[in-house]
Design a protein around this motif. Structure first.
Motif, PDB file in Angstrom:
ATOM      1  N   ALA A 129       0.824  -1.211   0.000  1.00 60.06           N
ATOM      2  CA  ALA A 129       0.000   0.000   0.000  1.00 60.06           C
ATOM      3  C   ALA A 129       0.859   1.261   0.000  1.00 60.06           C
ATOM      4  N   PRO A 130       0.602   2.206  -0.902  1.00 60.16           N
ATOM      5  CA  PRO A 130       1.347   3.469  -0.896  1.00 60.16           C
ATOM      6  C   PRO A 130       1.127   4.279   0.389  1.00 60.16           C
ATOM      7  N   HIS A 131      -0.037   4.074   1.022  1.00 58.92           N
ATOM      8  CA  HIS A 131      -0.366   4.783   2.268  1.00 58.92           C
ATOM      9  C   HIS A 131      -0.758   3.735   3.314  1.00 58.92           C
ATOM     10  N   PRO A 132       0.235   3.046   3.875  1.00 61.60           N
ATOM     11  CA  PRO A 132      -0.049   1.903   4.748  1.00 61.60           C
ATOM     12  C   PRO A 132      -0.793   2.251   6.036  1.00 61.60           C
ATOM     13  N   ALA A 133      -0.514   3.426   6.608  1.00 58.66           N
ATOM     14  CA  ALA A 133      -1.217   3.807   7.836  1.00 58.66           C
ATOM     15  C   ALA A 133      -2.674   4.158   7.531  1.00 58.66           C
ATOM     16  N   ALA A 134      -2.899   4.922   6.466  1.00 60.33           N
ATOM     17  CA  ALA A 134      -4.266   5.282   6.087  1.00 60.33           C
ATOM     18  C   ALA A 134      -5.075   4.043   5.718  1.00 60.33           C
ATOM     19  N   ALA A 135      -4.405   3.073   5.087  1.00 65.27           N
ATOM     20  CA  ALA A 135      -5.089   1.833   4.729  1.00 65.27           C
ATOM     21  C   ALA A 135      -5.605   1.113   5.971  1.00 65.27           C
ATOM     22  N   ARG A 136      -4.779   1.045   6.986  1.00 65.47           N
ATOM     23  CA  ARG A 136      -5.163   0.357   8.221  1.00 65.47           C
ATOM     24  C   ARG A 136      -6.195   1.156   9.014  1.00 65.47           C
ATOM     25  N   LEU A 137      -6.085   2.474   8.974  1.00 59.33           N
ATOM     26  CA  LEU A 137      -7.081   3.300   9.660  1.00 59.33           C
ATOM     27  C   LEU A 137      -8.440   3.177   8.966  1.00 59.33           C
ATOM     28  N   TRP A 138      -8.435   3.090   7.660  1.00 61.17           N
ATOM     29  CA  TRP A 138      -9.686   2.877   6.909  1.00 61.17           C
ATOM     30  C   TRP A 138     -10.347   1.566   7.334  1.00 61.17           C
ATOM     31  N   GLN A 139      -9.554   0.527   7.489  1.00 62.71           N
ATOM     32  CA  GLN A 139     -10.107  -0.747   7.947  1.00 62.71           C
ATOM     33  C   GLN A 139     -10.767  -0.586   9.311  1.00 62.71           C
ATOM     34  N   GLU A 140     -10.114   0.130  10.211  1.00 56.65           N
ATOM     35  CA  GLU A 140     -10.692   0.348  11.535  1.00 56.65           C
ATOM     36  C   GLU A 140     -12.018   1.105  11.428  1.00 56.65           C
ATOM     37  N   TYR A 141     -12.076   2.057  10.508  1.00 59.51           N
ATOM     38  CA  TYR A 141     -13.284   2.873  10.361  1.00 59.51           C
ATOM     39  C   TYR A 141     -14.453   2.054   9.833  1.00 59.51           C
ATOM     40  N   VAL A 142     -14.233   1.269   8.789  1.00 60.22           N
ATOM     41  CA  VAL A 142     -15.358   0.539   8.194  1.00 60.22           C
ATOM     42  C   VAL A 142     -15.811  -0.634   9.067  1.00 60.22           C
TER      43      VAL A 142
END
Length: 381
Positions: A300-313
């Motif tokens: 993922a180009p944005h690994p932290a945002a990717a994981r935060l998105w998972q937490e959100y959904v």
């Protein structure tokens, strides 16, 4: 949908995204926080506050094939951007599950790859087998039923629905309620799928449901292919991808698609005053339910945002946004128990008889191979 294991009140508080590190509400933060690109949980990244800070620093999230009217993605993206100030880019909104996997592979090193994917379960399993997904356990991990997640946390289901038949009662005198009805001559040139089943998870599910309605099984999807071959030969089936636009134009007056999409389209047409009377039936002769799975791109180009998105959904906020568009959250039963479920939205879901069953991974893979091998020849166009 099957009932997930119950969560404790402490986990519910954790999912509310307090600013405290995750260790304060379920699991100790790693003694030496790992970089987001290799973190396997928020705790592993130093806690939710640290993960959020890293994601905000990245400032962006790449996604693909997330139309705003699909399972309330418009509201989810707006909510995520407002909550965290992170811009969400959506490439190819009308793309398919296969398009998502292709994009992960083809743009692996150029910074434009999707950070996360949302695909049909069989496509998620394929992506995991190809080594494309990173293991990551969201805070709600323990509440996701065992059969709805990869034991290595490379993918896990987020929301789902039932295959349904949508119909424009202004263009169709008597709307079909079953797969058997679709054989009637009055539906010539009217029946469509949401895409090609070799690439689209929703279309693949439509073929699976048709198989169950015509003597097939989870082990035998061929009767579903044969059914659409029959409809194609009679002229009832048309090889046009059904979308809100084709429905409004009268090109696809009958569409086999997920119930959450067909029900959502009806609301959409009413709001805009479209000349469409869109109705939805869940066929009893081919009842088929399925979830859509989420995963993090390993590169993922944005690994932290990717994981935060998972937490959100997978938070109560994200799951209730899904429910607002008739999509059944994977954590629905757990949220009933901990009091975080939007009860009014839940009451709007259509009643479905019985308890759904799901094909195994081996059955899905066999079905995909059969469809990929036989569909184009059986159903030209």
């Amino acid at each position: 949908m099957p009932a997930p294991r119950l969560r404790t009140a402490a986990v519910a508080v954790c999912l509310a995204f307090a600013a405290a590190p995750l260790g304060a509400c379920g699991g100790k933060p790693a003694s030496a926080p790992r970089a987001p690109a290799v973190a396997t949980s928020a705790a592993d990244a130093g806690g939710m506050a640290a993960l959020t800070a890293a994601a905000k620093k990245e400032g962006s999230l790449n996604t693909i094939a997330l139309p705003g009217d699909w399972a309330n993605y418009g509201a989810l993206i707006d909510g995520f951007e407002k909550k965290y100030g992170i811009k969400v880019a959506v490439e190819n909104p009308e793309g398919t599950s296969q398009d998502e996997i292709n994009a992960v592979k083809e743009h692996r090193r150029d910074g434009s790859a999707p950070d996360v994917i949302d695909v049909g379960s069989s496509f998620a399993r394929s992506a995991a087998q190809q080594g494309l997904l990173a293991p990551y356990e969201v805070a709600a991990w323990d509440s996701i039923p065992k059969e709805q997640k990869d034991p290595r946390a490379r993918w896990y289901n987020n929301y789902g629905g039932y295959v349904s038949i949508g119909c424009d009662a202004k263009r169709v005198k008597t709307c079909p309620a079953t797969f058997a009805d679709l054989r009637k001559p009055e539906y010539k040139g009217k029946v469509a799928l949401n895409g090609n089943p070799t690439r689209s998870g929703s279309a693949f599910a439509g073929v699976y449901a048709a198989a169950l309605a015509n003597g097939g099984s989870f082990d035998d999807i061929q009767p579903g292919i044969d059914f659409f071959a029959e409809l194609s030969k009679s002229g009832n089936f048309i090889p046009v991808e059904s979308t809100p636009s084709t429905i409004e134009k009268g090109q696809t007056p009958i569409s086999i698609d997920w119930d959450f999409l067909n029900l959502g389209y009806a609301d959409q047409f009413r709001r805009k005053g479209a000349d469409v009377d869109w109705r939805t039936a869940i066929p009893f002769d081919g009842s088929f339910a399925e979830y859509y799975a989420h995963g993090v791109n390993k590169d993922a180009p944005h690994p932290a945002a990717a994981r935060l998105w998972q937490e959100y959904v997978f938070s109560p906020e994200g799951q209730n946004i899904r429910l607002g568009a008739y999509a059944r959250p994977v954590l629905m039963d757990a949220m009933k128990q901990d009091g975080t479920l939007d009860k009014a939205a839940a009451e709007n879901l259509p009643t479905v008889e019985g308890t759904p069953t799901f094909p195994t991974e081996a059955q899905r893979e066999k079905a995909r191979e059969t469809v990929n091998r036989n569909w184009a020849e059986a159903v030209p166009g």
